[in-house]
Scaffold this motif. Sequence first.
Motif, PDB file in Angstrom:
ATOM      1  N   GLN A 146       0.858  -1.185   0.000  1.00 10.76           N
ATOM      2  CA  GLN A 146       0.000   0.000   0.000  1.00 10.76           C
ATOM      3  C   GLN A 146       0.895   1.236   0.000  1.00 10.76           C
ATOM      4  OE1 GLN A 146      -3.255   0.044   2.776  1.00 10.76           O
ATOM      5  NE2 GLN A 146      -3.601  -2.154   2.609  1.00 10.76           N
ATOM      6  N   PHE A 147       0.504   2.212  -0.789  1.00 14.61           N
ATOM      7  CA  PHE A 147       1.314   3.418  -0.924  1.00 14.61           C
ATOM      8  C   PHE A 147       0.374   4.570  -1.305  1.00 14.61           C
ATOM      9  CE2 PHE A 147       1.086   1.098  -4.851  1.00 14.61           C
ATOM     10  CZ  PHE A 147       0.826   2.066  -5.819  1.00 14.61           C
ATOM     11  N   THR A 148       0.877   5.774  -1.257  1.00 11.86           N
ATOM     12  CA  THR A 148       0.037   6.917  -1.622  1.00 11.86           C
ATOM     13  C   THR A 148       0.431   7.452  -2.995  1.00 11.86           C
ATOM     14  OG1 THR A 148       1.528   8.480  -0.497  1.00 11.86           O
ATOM     15  CG2 THR A 148      -0.305   7.593   0.782  1.00 11.86           C
ATOM     16  N   LYS A 149      -0.574   7.893  -3.739  1.00  8.66           N
ATOM     17  CA  LYS A 149      -0.362   8.506  -5.046  1.00  8.66           C
ATOM     18  C   LYS A 149      -1.439   9.557  -5.246  1.00  8.66           C
ATOM     19  CE  LYS A 149       0.235   7.485  -9.964  1.00  8.66           C
ATOM     20  NZ  LYS A 149       0.227   6.425 -11.008  1.00  8.66           N
ATOM     21  N   ASP A 150      -1.011  10.783  -5.532  1.00 13.02           N
ATOM     22  CA  ASP A 150      -1.939  11.903  -5.699  1.00 13.02           C
ATOM     23  C   ASP A 150      -2.846  12.068  -4.481  1.00 13.02           C
ATOM     24  OD1 ASP A 150      -0.910  12.299  -8.277  1.00 13.02           O
ATOM     25  OD2 ASP A 150      -2.335  10.868  -9.133  1.00 13.02           O
ATOM     26  N   GLY A 151      -2.250  11.848  -3.314  1.00 10.21           N
ATOM     27  CA  GLY A 151      -2.982  12.058  -2.074  1.00 10.21           C
ATOM     28  C   GLY A 151      -3.935  10.942  -1.699  1.00 10.21           C
ATOM     29  N   LYS A 152      -3.956   9.847  -2.455  1.00  6.61           N
ATOM     30  CA  LYS A 152      -4.865   8.738  -2.168  1.00  6.61           C
ATOM     31  C   LYS A 152      -4.063   7.456  -1.918  1.00  6.61           C
ATOM     32  CE  LYS A 152      -8.765  10.505  -4.845  1.00  6.61           C
ATOM     33  NZ  LYS A 152      -9.749  10.223  -5.926  1.00  6.61           N
ATOM     34  N   ILE A 153      -4.590   6.613  -1.048  1.00  6.12           N
ATOM     35  CA  ILE A 153      -3.924   5.346  -0.737  1.00  6.12           C
ATOM     36  C   ILE A 153      -4.232   4.330  -1.835  1.00  6.12           C
ATOM     37  CG2 ILE A 153      -3.811   3.426   0.902  1.00  6.12           C
ATOM     38  CD1 ILE A 153      -4.526   5.490   3.097  1.00  6.12           C
ATOM     39  N   GLN A 154      -3.192   3.766  -2.404  1.00 11.95           N
ATOM     40  CA  GLN A 154      -3.313   2.779  -3.474  1.00 11.95           C
ATOM     41  C   GLN A 154      -2.848   1.412  -2.972  1.00 11.95           C
ATOM     42  OE1 GLN A 154      -4.480   3.858  -6.504  1.00 11.95           O
ATOM     43  NE2 GLN A 154      -4.563   5.987  -5.801  1.00 11.95           N
ATOM     44  N   THR A 155      -3.359   0.375  -3.604  1.00 12.78           N
ATOM     45  CA  THR A 155      -2.977  -0.997  -3.243  1.00 12.78           C
ATOM     46  C   THR A 155      -2.397  -1.698  -4.458  1.00 12.78           C
ATOM     47  OG1 THR A 155      -4.684  -1.151  -1.537  1.00 12.78           O
ATOM     48  CG2 THR A 155      -3.782  -3.218  -2.369  1.00 12.78           C
ATOM     49  N   ARG A 156      -1.271  -2.367  -4.247  1.00 11.55           N
ATOM     50  CA  ARG A 156      -0.649  -3.148  -5.316  1.00 11.55           C
ATOM     51  C   ARG A 156      -0.616  -4.610  -4.909  1.00 11.55           C
ATOM     52  NH1 ARG A 156       5.675  -3.057  -5.870  1.00 11.55           N
ATOM     53  NH2 ARG A 156       5.394  -4.634  -4.261  1.00 11.55           N
ATOM     54  N   LYS A 157      -1.118  -5.465  -5.761  1.00 17.48           N
ATOM     55  CA  LYS A 157      -1.079  -6.899  -5.488  1.00 17.48           C
ATOM     56  C   LYS A 157       0.297  -7.427  -5.866  1.00 17.48           C
ATOM     57  CE  LYS A 157      -3.434 -11.265  -6.554  1.00 17.48           C
ATOM     58  NZ  LYS A 157      -3.537 -11.691  -5.150  1.00 17.48           N
ATOM     59  N   GLY A 158       0.947  -8.087  -4.934  1.00 14.85           N
ATOM     60  CA  GLY A 158       2.263  -8.646  -5.192  1.00 14.85           C
ATOM     61  C   GLY A 158       2.242 -10.159  -5.187  1.00 14.85           C
ATOM     62  N   LYS A 159       3.391 -10.749  -5.060  1.00 13.05           N
ATOM     63  CA  LYS A 159       3.496 -12.206  -5.018  1.00 13.05           C
ATOM     64  C   LYS A 159       2.935 -12.735  -3.705  1.00 13.05           C
ATOM     65  CE  LYS A 159       7.560 -12.858  -7.988  1.00 13.05           C
ATOM     66  NZ  LYS A 159       8.956 -13.406  -8.037  1.00 13.05           N
ATOM     67  N   SER A 160       2.231 -13.855  -3.776  1.00 13.29           N
ATOM     68  CA  SER A 160       1.724 -14.510  -2.573  1.00 13.29           C
ATOM     69  C   SER A 160       2.833 -15.341  -1.941  1.00 13.29           C
ATOM     70  CB  SER A 160       0.533 -15.405  -2.915  1.00 13.29           C
ATOM     71  OG  SER A 160       0.957 -16.447  -3.788  1.00 13.29           O
ATOM     72  N   LEU A 161       2.675 -15.663  -0.665  1.00  8.31           N
ATOM     73  CA  LEU A 161       3.715 -16.431   0.020  1.00  8.31           C
ATOM     74  C   LEU A 161       3.811 -17.858  -0.517  1.00  8.31           C
ATOM     75  CD1 LEU A 161       3.389 -15.251   3.738  1.00  8.31           C
ATOM     76  CD2 LEU A 161       4.953 -14.458   1.951  1.00  8.31           C
ATOM     77  N   ASN A 162       2.677 -18.445  -0.901  1.00 13.86           N
ATOM     78  CA  ASN A 162       2.773 -19.808  -1.445  1.00 13.86           C
ATOM     79  C   ASN A 162       3.493 -19.790  -2.797  1.00 13.86           C
ATOM     80  OD1 ASN A 162       0.195 -18.679  -2.568  1.00 13.86           O
ATOM     81  ND2 ASN A 162       0.160 -20.639  -3.630  1.00 13.86           N
TER      82      ASN A 162
END
Length: 384
Positions: A357-373
Amino acid sequence: MHTLFDHIERDFHGSSNHNENSYDYYNRSARKDITIIRDLLEKWFSSYPENEKFELKKRFQKDFDPAFYELFLYSLFKKLNFEVVIHPDLPSTDKKPDFLIKKDELEVYIEAKVVNDKSANQQAFERKINELYDHLDKIICPGFLLQIDTLNVKTAKQPSAKKIIDHIQTEISKFHPDKITEEITKYGFEAIPEIEYENDDIHIIVKPVPVIESAREIENKRAIGMFPIETFWGGSSDALKSSINNKAKRYGNLDKPFIVCMNMLASKGSMDWDAKTAVWGSQSISWSSNPENRNIKSGYALDGVFLTSKGPRLKNLSGVFVSRVFPSNIPNAEHSFFEHPFTENKFDLSKIELSAQFTKDGKIQTRKGKSLNEIFQIPENWLE
């Protein structure tokens, strides 16, 4: 060559005792699921630097959860193709963080912490109760399992288990499971009799719950079948926030990006909710007083670890990794990385490859990454 666990014959297939050291149980259990977990931890341990193994094993034996989390993180970053340096030197202090990870031009300091929502006094009280449960589990009650309906410890003293056991043992011998089953059939579960014991230190009520006939001859079964219901209000965001604050301030200003990794073992709340609340701030809803257009909006209050009403803080921190991982849920564990939007040590987030999760243009964004499995190449149903 050091190994994490002993090379011994194992024939114990039961559950751990309530107060048993986790390492001791993993070391002695012959259960299939525990064997799978033990083999994985041993594999991870075999890749750990040889000169660090002795110290890590000692910590596993003394305090399992923090040692497990450090081995998990070491293995995770290795799987993400980082070089991992253990306890690197810092330019401005003799203190040493847990790891320095390196990939291409990126170098990041890593500090690990297990977060528990219980105080030292609460944990001491829990150990006292678990010791009592271990004694009560040895009660001989053929045909029954004990439901602990009420447990009230009145003083700081360890209750005398012998007196409680003798009383329950005497009383339960007066009942027959078939007779109580008949009463339950007629009148419901309220017909189960109560066995009560009370003195100056403790008040306990247990109920003998009959088991089906085929289960009555099982050897070495534990006496306790049901424990008192634990209720609580609120989550663990305050404990998480406090831990992040303490770790972030430990080393002062650093010459490289710095991530604190938090493993939430708290029994309360939700990891996702508590992590977002601790990092971004208390979650709230606002609306207009105009009945024609309420304009309902959700947002975060200015009380998170990155930003308060006084402005950005902990700017030496690059981000926070929050997880809820146990040896039993490794491929399915909840986890997320939170990037500090005001950090003085920013780095290329794509190098981490985890959900973020990170901010961009003042809004919180979510990025899906690699799963642990996916990262560890472990199937989600690995213990079945």
